[in-house]
Design a protein around this motif. Structure first.
Motif, PDB file in Angstrom:
ATOM      1  N   HIS A  27       1.109  -1.142   0.066  1.00 35.68           N
ATOM      2  CA  HIS A  27       0.324   0.025   0.501  1.00 35.68           C
ATOM      3  C   HIS A  27       0.531   1.319  -0.085  1.00 35.68           C
ATOM      4  CE1 HIS A  27      -3.514  -2.362  -0.179  1.00 35.68           C
ATOM      5  NE2 HIS A  27      -3.234  -2.297   1.048  1.00 35.68           N
ATOM      6  N   HIS A  28       2.152   1.146   0.987  1.00 44.29           N
ATOM      7  CA  HIS A  28       2.933   2.582   0.686  1.00 44.29           C
ATOM      8  C   HIS A  28       3.405   2.400  -0.965  1.00 44.29           C
ATOM      9  CE1 HIS A  28       3.665   1.666   5.109  1.00 44.29           C
ATOM     10  NE2 HIS A  28       3.159   2.689   5.086  1.00 44.29           N
ATOM     11  N   ALA A  29       4.123   1.391  -1.340  1.00 46.67           N
ATOM     12  CA  ALA A  29       4.210   1.413  -2.395  1.00 46.67           C
ATOM     13  C   ALA A  29       2.999   2.204  -3.714  1.00 46.67           C
ATOM     14  CB  ALA A  29       4.753   0.235  -3.990  1.00 46.67           C
ATOM     15  N   LEU A  30       1.795   1.436  -3.555  1.00 43.75           N
ATOM     16  CA  LEU A  30       0.365   1.850  -4.145  1.00 43.75           C
ATOM     17  C   LEU A  30       0.579   3.238  -3.985  1.00 43.75           C
ATOM     18  CD1 LEU A  30      -1.580  -0.886  -4.133  1.00 43.75           C
ATOM     19  CD2 LEU A  30      -0.794  -0.255  -6.142  1.00 43.75           C
ATOM     20  N   ASN A  31       0.849   4.024  -3.494  1.00 41.19           N
ATOM     21  CA  ASN A  31      -0.121   5.347  -2.143  1.00 41.19           C
ATOM     22  C   ASN A  31       1.960   6.398  -3.020  1.00 41.19           C
ATOM     23  OD1 ASN A  31      -2.471   4.694  -1.227  1.00 41.19           O
ATOM     24  ND2 ASN A  31      -1.375   4.754   0.533  1.00 41.19           N
ATOM     25  N   ALA A  32       2.630   5.880  -2.998  1.00 41.78           N
ATOM     26  CA  ALA A  32       3.626   6.747  -3.666  1.00 41.78           C
ATOM     27  C   ALA A  32       3.683   6.957  -5.090  1.00 41.78           C
ATOM     28  CB  ALA A  32       5.169   6.015  -3.380  1.00 41.78           C
ATOM     29  N   LEU A  33       3.431   5.833  -5.747  1.00 43.30           N
ATOM     30  CA  LEU A  33       3.242   5.887  -7.221  1.00 43.30           C
ATOM     31  C   LEU A  33       1.681   6.887  -7.652  1.00 43.30           C
ATOM     32  CD1 LEU A  33       4.139   4.839  -9.955  1.00 43.30           C
ATOM     33  CD2 LEU A  33       1.781   3.098  -9.769  1.00 43.30           C
ATOM     34  N   THR A  34       0.625   6.866  -6.945  1.00 44.84           N
ATOM     35  CA  THR A  34      -0.044   7.171  -6.707  1.00 44.84           C
ATOM     36  C   THR A  34      -0.155   9.076  -6.882  1.00 44.84           C
ATOM     37  OG1 THR A  34      -2.326   6.175  -6.606  1.00 44.84           O
ATOM     38  CG2 THR A  34      -2.568   8.216  -6.421  1.00 44.84           C
ATOM     39  N   VAL A  35       0.685   9.457  -6.255  1.00 45.97           N
ATOM     40  CA  VAL A  35       1.250  10.331  -5.303  1.00 45.97           C
ATOM     41  C   VAL A  35       1.768  10.969  -6.738  1.00 45.97           C
ATOM     42  CG1 VAL A  35       1.946  12.205  -3.703  1.00 45.97           C
ATOM     43  CG2 VAL A  35      -0.094  10.122  -2.920  1.00 45.97           C
ATOM     44  N   ALA A  36       2.643  10.296  -7.174  1.00 42.36           N
ATOM     45  CA  ALA A  36       3.667  11.141  -7.809  1.00 42.36           C
ATOM     46  C   ALA A  36       2.948  11.394  -9.391  1.00 42.36           C
ATOM     47  CB  ALA A  36       5.138  10.175  -8.153  1.00 42.36           C
ATOM     48  N   ILE A  37       2.851  10.243  -9.672  1.00 44.05           N
ATOM     49  CA  ILE A  37       1.477  10.732 -10.800  1.00 44.05           C
ATOM     50  C   ILE A  37       1.050  11.865 -10.580  1.00 44.05           C
ATOM     51  CG2 ILE A  37       0.500   9.849 -12.509  1.00 44.05           C
ATOM     52  CD1 ILE A  37       1.355   6.221 -12.741  1.00 44.05           C
ATOM     53  N   GLN A  38       0.489  11.909 -10.033  1.00 42.39           N
ATOM     54  CA  GLN A  38      -0.593  13.105 -10.175  1.00 42.39           C
ATOM     55  C   GLN A  38       0.752  14.630  -9.579  1.00 42.39           C
ATOM     56  OE1 GLN A  38      -4.416  10.802  -8.017  1.00 42.39           O
ATOM     57  NE2 GLN A  38      -3.673  12.168  -6.720  1.00 42.39           N
ATOM     58  N   THR A  39       1.251  14.663  -9.067  1.00 42.81           N
ATOM     59  CA  THR A  39       2.115  15.799  -8.278  1.00 42.81           C
ATOM     60  C   THR A  39       2.988  16.084  -9.421  1.00 42.81           C
ATOM     61  OG1 THR A  39       3.407  14.849  -6.592  1.00 42.81           O
ATOM     62  CG2 THR A  39       1.295  15.180  -6.101  1.00 42.81           C
ATOM     63  N   LYS A  40       3.621  15.250 -10.387  1.00 38.76           N
ATOM     64  CA  LYS A  40       4.976  15.005 -11.518  1.00 38.76           C
ATOM     65  C   LYS A  40       4.629  14.877 -12.768  1.00 38.76           C
ATOM     66  CE  LYS A  40       7.703  14.434  -8.106  1.00 38.76           C
ATOM     67  NZ  LYS A  40       8.242  15.781  -7.548  1.00 38.76           N
ATOM     68  N   ARG A  41       5.479  15.971 -13.391  1.00 40.60           N
ATOM     69  CA  ARG A  41       4.870  15.939 -14.370  1.00 40.60           C
ATOM     70  C   ARG A  41       5.449  14.773 -15.679  1.00 40.60           C
ATOM     71  NH1 ARG A  41       7.561  20.052 -13.849  1.00 40.60           N
ATOM     72  NH2 ARG A  41       9.386  19.776 -14.820  1.00 40.60           N
ATOM     73  N   VAL A  42       4.479  14.247 -15.391  1.00 37.26           N
ATOM     74  CA  VAL A  42       4.622  12.040 -16.032  1.00 37.26           C
ATOM     75  C   VAL A  42       3.310  11.984 -17.000  1.00 37.26           C
ATOM     76  CG1 VAL A  42       4.406   9.637 -15.419  1.00 37.26           C
ATOM     77  CG2 VAL A  42       4.904  11.230 -13.671  1.00 37.26           C
TER      78      VAL A  42
END
Length: 416
Positions: free
Chosen positions: A188-203
């Motif tokens: 769940h930590h990995a899933l949350n990190a991925l979600t936040v990264a995609i939503q806040t970074k220029r991906v």
């Protein structure tokens, strides 16, 4: 770092070793803070040295954190300590299936003191012998069989202790975007990190990658070299080699191989993390600093990882370079399960403008990820839902269980 008897726990090897971490282990993870207590393993054994309350592994941890080129020359005494072996025994599952020796947790515990004393002495004088792992299979969501291994009881005990000792060192080295099988970290930590990264970074592009049969192709020679970057205690290195060479017992036949580590023992996930730390994590960290102009995010859980890019040409170059990097260490990306897809806050509008339809989805850690919008503001959001094949498999299992119980009375059902 000194013991009360004057013996040193560590020694610095003067020559520089390749692949040393350039960044501190507390590097910020992708899109979230480092998991609390990331290096907070339990300190079981208290020393009687002048440092008093500080644990023996606490000193190892501190030394590893201070000097990332430090190699530890004296670690075996942490492994054969009776207190640590006892703690590992009590941490095992009571009703777990026995290994090739047929030894159960309960039976071993009937003479626990004598058994652990004997085990400690064998470890101390190098007479400990690793037993082959008993092959077992579990059914995957797609109906295929996943091979697992059931280690002998004493192998389970010693492996747990070695993992505890190694964690004191490697938790200072592992990077923030690595989540699999680490203290205080979970999927769940990995899933949350991925979600936040995609939503806040220029991906705008996501590489959904799969390593073909990673646990079956991991090269023993390279693994030992990677371990030796930090561990110069030959007794402990030989202990790792014993488990790697013990092989698998299946159908009465003992199978040995120069590659692979059997899933099922507690040492296997840690060795996998060490291997990918040097082959993938450190290399990826350097690559995104030197080769890119756009933003790049990474989240890895064991052998499953996702990399997000701002620019498509950088994503394509990374994929080319990654394949070459993996080939040097006996690894291969699965050609049918590795995809580069357009994904992110601008993916839907860009694809709509080109007449290409909705953005594709990708799977990670049992969930299908897709591009979506919030109802109130219409802001971009990453949507997650359970993978269809897993949901179908679970519903089928529930259906079969209900059919099995359809003629069972309520009283009988409660007792099953």
């Amino acid at each position: 770092m000194m013991h009360g008897d004057g013996k040193s726990d560590t020694a610095v090897v003067p020559e520089k070793l390749p692949n040393n971490a350039a960044e501190p282990a507390a590097e910020a993870v992708e899109g979230r803070a480092v998991a609390k207590g990331n290096s907070g393993e339990r300190n079981v054994l208290r020393t009687q040295s002048r440092e008093g309350a500080r644990s023996a592994l606490g000193r190892v941890r501190d030394a590893a954190r201070r000097d990332r080129k430090l190699r530890f020359t004296a670690l075996l005494h942490h492994v054969y300590a009776i207190e640590r072996l006892s703690s590992a025994y009590y941490a095992l599952k009571r009703e777990a299936a026995p290994g090739v020796d047929g030894e159960t947790w309960k039976h071993y515990g009937e003479q626990l003191g004598a058994n652990l004393q004997d085990l400690s002495e064998r470890l101390k004088r190098g007479a400990y012998r690793a037993k082959p792992v008993r092959r077992a299979y579990i059914e995957k969501a797609d109906g295929r069989q996943r091979p697992l291994g059931v280690p002998a009881l004493e192998d389970k005990i010693v492996q747990r202790v070695v993992v505890e000792v190694f964690n004191a060192i490697y938790e200072q080295d592992f990077l923030g975007f690595s989540y699999g099988f680490r203290p205080q970290r979970n999927p769940h930590h990995a899933l949350n990190a991925l979600t936040v990264a995609i939503q806040t970074k220029r991906v705008s592009w996501v590489l959904d990658a799969d390593i073909r049969s990673f646990f079956d192709t991991l090269d023993h020679g390279w693994l030992v070299k990677f371990v030796e970057h930090r561990v110069a205690d030959r007794c402990l290195v030989r202990l790792i080699q014993k488990w790697l060479r013990a092989g698998v017992l299946e159908g009465g036949r003992r199978i040995r191989s120069e590659v692979g580590t059997v899933q099922g023992g507690s040492i296997s996930p840690l060795l996998a993390n060490i291997y990918l730390h040097y082959v993938f994590d450190l290399w990826t960290q350097r690559w995104r600093k030197k080769q890119t102009h756009g933003q790049v995010i990474v989240v890895r859980y064991a052998d499953d990882f996702v990399v997000g890019f701002e620019h498509r040409h950088e994503a394509e170059q990374f994929l080319v370079d990654l394949k070459q990097r993996f080939s040097q260490f006996g690894l291969e990306l699965h050609p049918e399960k590795t995809r580069l897809i357009e994904f992110g806050r601008f993916a839907a509008s860009n694809r709509d403008r080109r007449g290409q339809g909705k953005p594709e989805t990708f799977d990670f850690l049992g969930f299908t990820h897709s591009c979506g919008k919030t109802r109130k503001t219409g802001s971009f959001v990453v949507l997650r839902r359970t993978m269809r094949k897993r949901m179908t498999a679970k519903l089928q299992a529930v259906k079969e269980e209900l059919q099995r119980r359809r003629h069972t009375t309520i009283g009988e059902g409660e007792s099953t």
